[in-house]
Design a protein around this motif. Structure first.
Motif, PDB file in Angstrom:
ATOM      1  N   PHE A   1       0.821  -1.213   0.000  1.00  0.00           N
ATOM      2  CA  PHE A   1       0.000   0.000   0.000  1.00  0.00           C
ATOM      3  C   PHE A   1       0.856   1.264   0.000  1.00  0.00           C
ATOM      4  O   PHE A   1       0.591   2.208  -0.749  1.00  0.00           O
ATOM      5  CB  PHE A   1      -0.955   0.008   1.190  1.00  0.00           C
ATOM      6  CG  PHE A   1      -2.070  -1.002   1.114  1.00  0.00           C
ATOM      7  CD1 PHE A   1      -2.093  -1.973   0.131  1.00  0.00           C
ATOM      8  CD2 PHE A   1      -3.101  -0.974   2.043  1.00  0.00           C
ATOM      9  CE1 PHE A   1      -3.121  -2.910   0.061  1.00  0.00           C
ATOM     10  CE2 PHE A   1      -4.147  -1.896   1.983  1.00  0.00           C
ATOM     11  CZ  PHE A   1      -4.154  -2.864   0.997  1.00  0.00           C
ATOM     12  N   ALA A   2       1.880   1.296   0.848  1.00  0.00           N
ATOM     13  CA  ALA A   2       2.722   2.490   0.943  1.00  0.00           C
ATOM     14  C   ALA A   2       3.394   2.774  -0.392  1.00  0.00           C
ATOM     15  O   ALA A   2       3.518   3.935  -0.805  1.00  0.00           O
ATOM     16  CB  ALA A   2       3.773   2.318   2.041  1.00  0.00           C
ATOM     17  N   ARG A   3       3.823   1.718  -1.072  1.00  0.00           N
ATOM     18  CA  ARG A   3       4.463   1.895  -2.375  1.00  0.00           C
ATOM     19  C   ARG A   3       3.489   2.488  -3.392  1.00  0.00           C
ATOM     20  O   ARG A   3       3.873   3.286  -4.249  1.00  0.00           O
ATOM     21  CB  ARG A   3       4.999   0.553  -2.874  1.00  0.00           C
ATOM     22  CG  ARG A   3       5.852   0.648  -4.112  1.00  0.00           C
ATOM     23  CD  ARG A   3       6.498  -0.681  -4.432  1.00  0.00           C
ATOM     24  NE  ARG A   3       5.514  -1.699  -4.789  1.00  0.00           N
ATOM     25  CZ  ARG A   3       5.840  -2.944  -5.143  1.00  0.00           C
ATOM     26  NH1 ARG A   3       7.100  -3.324  -5.139  1.00  0.00           N
ATOM     27  NH2 ARG A   3       4.896  -3.796  -5.468  1.00  0.00           N
ATOM     28  N   ALA A   4       2.214   2.102  -3.285  1.00  0.00           N
ATOM     29  CA  ALA A   4       1.205   2.665  -4.186  1.00  0.00           C
ATOM     30  C   ALA A   4       1.000   4.150  -3.904  1.00  0.00           C
ATOM     31  O   ALA A   4       0.927   4.967  -4.833  1.00  0.00           O
ATOM     32  CB  ALA A   4      -0.110   1.915  -4.015  1.00  0.00           C
ATOM     33  N   TRP A   5       0.910   4.511  -2.628  1.00  0.00           N
ATOM     34  CA  TRP A   5       0.727   5.927  -2.288  1.00  0.00           C
ATOM     35  C   TRP A   5       1.905   6.760  -2.774  1.00  0.00           C
ATOM     36  O   TRP A   5       1.737   7.918  -3.178  1.00  0.00           O
ATOM     37  CB  TRP A   5       0.571   6.109  -0.789  1.00  0.00           C
ATOM     38  CG  TRP A   5      -0.524   5.351  -0.114  1.00  0.00           C
ATOM     39  CD1 TRP A   5      -0.420   4.653   1.062  1.00  0.00           C
ATOM     40  CD2 TRP A   5      -1.903   5.221  -0.515  1.00  0.00           C
ATOM     41  NE1 TRP A   5      -1.622   4.097   1.404  1.00  0.00           N
ATOM     42  CE2 TRP A   5      -2.562   4.421   0.451  1.00  0.00           C
ATOM     43  CE3 TRP A   5      -2.626   5.679  -1.611  1.00  0.00           C
ATOM     44  CZ2 TRP A   5      -3.904   4.082   0.373  1.00  0.00           C
ATOM     45  CZ3 TRP A   5      -3.971   5.338  -1.708  1.00  0.00           C
ATOM     46  CH2 TRP A   5      -4.596   4.558  -0.730  1.00  0.00           C
ATOM     47  N   GLU A   6       3.104   6.189  -2.719  1.00  0.00           N
ATOM     48  CA  GLU A   6       4.309   6.934  -3.077  1.00  0.00           C
ATOM     49  C   GLU A   6       4.584   6.939  -4.577  1.00  0.00           C
ATOM     50  O   GLU A   6       5.460   7.676  -5.044  1.00  0.00           O
ATOM     51  CB  GLU A   6       5.518   6.332  -2.341  1.00  0.00           C
ATOM     52  CG  GLU A   6       5.446   6.496  -0.837  1.00  0.00           C
ATOM     53  CD  GLU A   6       6.437   5.597  -0.103  1.00  0.00           C
ATOM     54  OE1 GLU A   6       7.195   4.871  -0.799  1.00  0.00           O
ATOM     55  OE2 GLU A   6       6.448   5.615   1.137  1.00  0.00           O
ATOM     56  N   SER A   7       3.858   6.136  -5.331  1.00  0.00           N
ATOM     57  CA  SER A   7       4.104   6.027  -6.766  1.00  0.00           C
ATOM     58  C   SER A   7       3.626   7.286  -7.493  1.00  0.00           C
ATOM     59  O   SER A   7       2.937   8.135  -6.935  1.00  0.00           O
ATOM     60  CB  SER A   7       3.383   4.804  -7.337  1.00  0.00           C
ATOM     61  OG  SER A   7       1.996   5.060  -7.489  1.00  0.00           O
ATOM     62  N   GLU A   8       3.979   7.361  -8.775  1.00  0.00           N
ATOM     63  CA  GLU A   8       3.545   8.474  -9.609  1.00  0.00           C
ATOM     64  C   GLU A   8       2.199   8.198 -10.284  1.00  0.00           C
ATOM     65  O   GLU A   8       1.719   9.020 -11.077  1.00  0.00           O
ATOM     66  CB  GLU A   8       4.594   8.771 -10.676  1.00  0.00           C
ATOM     67  CG  GLU A   8       5.940   9.196 -10.125  1.00  0.00           C
ATOM     68  CD  GLU A   8       6.968   9.396 -11.224  1.00  0.00           C
ATOM     69  OE1 GLU A   8       6.581   9.842 -12.324  1.00  0.00           O
ATOM     70  OE2 GLU A   8       8.147   9.104 -10.989  1.00  0.00           O
ATOM     71  N   ALA A   9       1.587   7.057  -9.993  1.00  0.00           N
ATOM     72  CA  ALA A   9       0.326   6.694 -10.642  1.00  0.00           C
ATOM     73  C   ALA A   9      -0.736   7.750 -10.375  1.00  0.00           C
ATOM     74  O   ALA A   9      -0.859   8.256  -9.262  1.00  0.00           O
ATOM     75  CB  ALA A   9      -0.152   5.335 -10.145  1.00  0.00           C
ATOM     76  N   GLN A  10      -1.518   8.053 -11.403  1.00  0.00           N
ATOM     77  CA  GLN A  10      -2.563   9.068 -11.269  1.00  0.00           C
ATOM     78  C   GLN A  10      -3.840   8.503 -10.666  1.00  0.00           C
ATOM     79  O   GLN A  10      -4.775   9.260 -10.381  1.00  0.00           O
ATOM     80  CB  GLN A  10      -2.831   9.696 -12.637  1.00  0.00           C
ATOM     81  CG  GLN A  10      -1.656  10.500 -13.152  1.00  0.00           C
ATOM     82  CD  GLN A  10      -1.915  11.133 -14.510  1.00  0.00           C
ATOM     83  OE1 GLN A  10      -2.945  10.901 -15.131  1.00  0.00           O
ATOM     84  NE2 GLN A  10      -0.980  11.937 -14.973  1.00  0.00           N
TER      85      GLN A  10
END
Length: 291
Positions: free
Chosen positions: A30-39
């Motif tokens: 989850f943390a990696r998703a929040w930190e990603s550049e994904a819109q």
């Protein structure tokens, strides 16, 4: 085609060019998703979550909280309509306190199915949070009847998406031939355009093949797709690169200026860089500038 919601993700924001899949039972991701550049982020309750772990995945979503200041859309991929898992998923979505933009329905094949799901969501959704619905077209039947889906009249439908792996399995082929893949993808993109909503292309499963990802994303854009799924944060920048349209934006500005000058002189078209620019071309130019 009528009744669709247009090419937007959340009110006042363009629809995401990238949507990152995260298995809802893999809380360490989850943390990696929040930190990603994904819109946008899609928490998955379907294929990426084993049956024995779906209960834990639902519990994780009920307590899901994005970081402070999070403004990108969050979606949940539900299990197939008509299953017990689907009903449990809807109860989970209704219980989530996270700012949820909508849900994605897999294996969509018929307009009646979409209308039934629309009614089911209406029963469960909170009065202050209308949920968008992304239709995932990933079976031969769905591709066959995609024009019917485009005209289903469900106003919460905000995008169409193509799922390559389930489509390949449904066609009973080991490898999806490029011509067959393009037929299915173009069918989905065309139906989405007819409905006035964006189309999302299937993810590339080869995470480390950046050249292939670039080519696939550019080809998807040429077929009429507006965004692409990612299964790893490292894929997101390459998707953005393919769908950004920086060069197209510069052309669009010049085209609008040239066309407006010609219109003031009473002309309905003008040549720009050896290409005829007319009202039909202007529609595309303005779409680029508004993206």
């Amino acid at each position: 085609m009528t009744g669709m919601t247009g090419m937007r993700g959340t009110p006042g924001m363009p629809f995401p060019r990238s949507l990152l899949f995260v298995p809802a039972n893999r809380t360490e991701m989850f943390a990696r998703a929040w930190e990603s550049e994904a819109q946008g982020v899609i928490f998955d309750l379907e294929d990426s979550v084993p049956a024995a772990h779906k209960g834990a995945a639902r519990e994780a979503l009920v307590s899901l909280q994005p970081p402070d200041g999070w403004a990108r859309p969050i979606y949940v991929r539900l299990n197939s309509y008509g299953t017990d898992a689907f009903d449990l998923d809807l109860h989970t979505v209704a219980s989530m306190t996270a700012p949820l933009a909508g849900v994605m329905l897999p294996k969509v094949e018929r307009a009646t199915q979409v209308r039934d799901v629309d009614a089911a969501i209406a029963v469960h959704e909170r009065p202050d949070r209308r949920l968008a619905l992304i239709l995932l077209i990933e079976t031969p039947g769905g591709v066959l009847r995609v024009s019917e889906l485009a005209d289903c009249g469900v106003t919460r439908v905000t995008a169409f998406a193509f799922g390559a792996e389930d489509y390949r399995a449904g066609m009973r082929v080991d490898v999806l031939d490029p011509a067959l893949a393009d037929f299915a993808r173009a069918s989905v993109a065309n139906a989405a355009a007819a409905a006035g909503v964006p189309a999302i292309d299937a993810p590339l499963l080869q995470v480390d093949d950046t050249d292939r990802l670039r080519d696939a994303a550019r080809h998807a854009r040429a077929l009429g797709f507006h965004s692409k799924f990612a299964i790893h944060p490292s894929q997101v920048p390459f998707i953005h690169e393919a769908f950004a349209g920086g060069g197209d934006r510069a052309w669009a500005l010049r085209a609008v200026e040239a066309y407006e000058r010609a219109a003031r002189d009473g002309h309905g078209s003008v040549a720009l860089d050896g290409r005829m620019v007319d009202e039909a071309t202007m529609k595309r130019a303005r779409d680029i500038l508004e993206a």
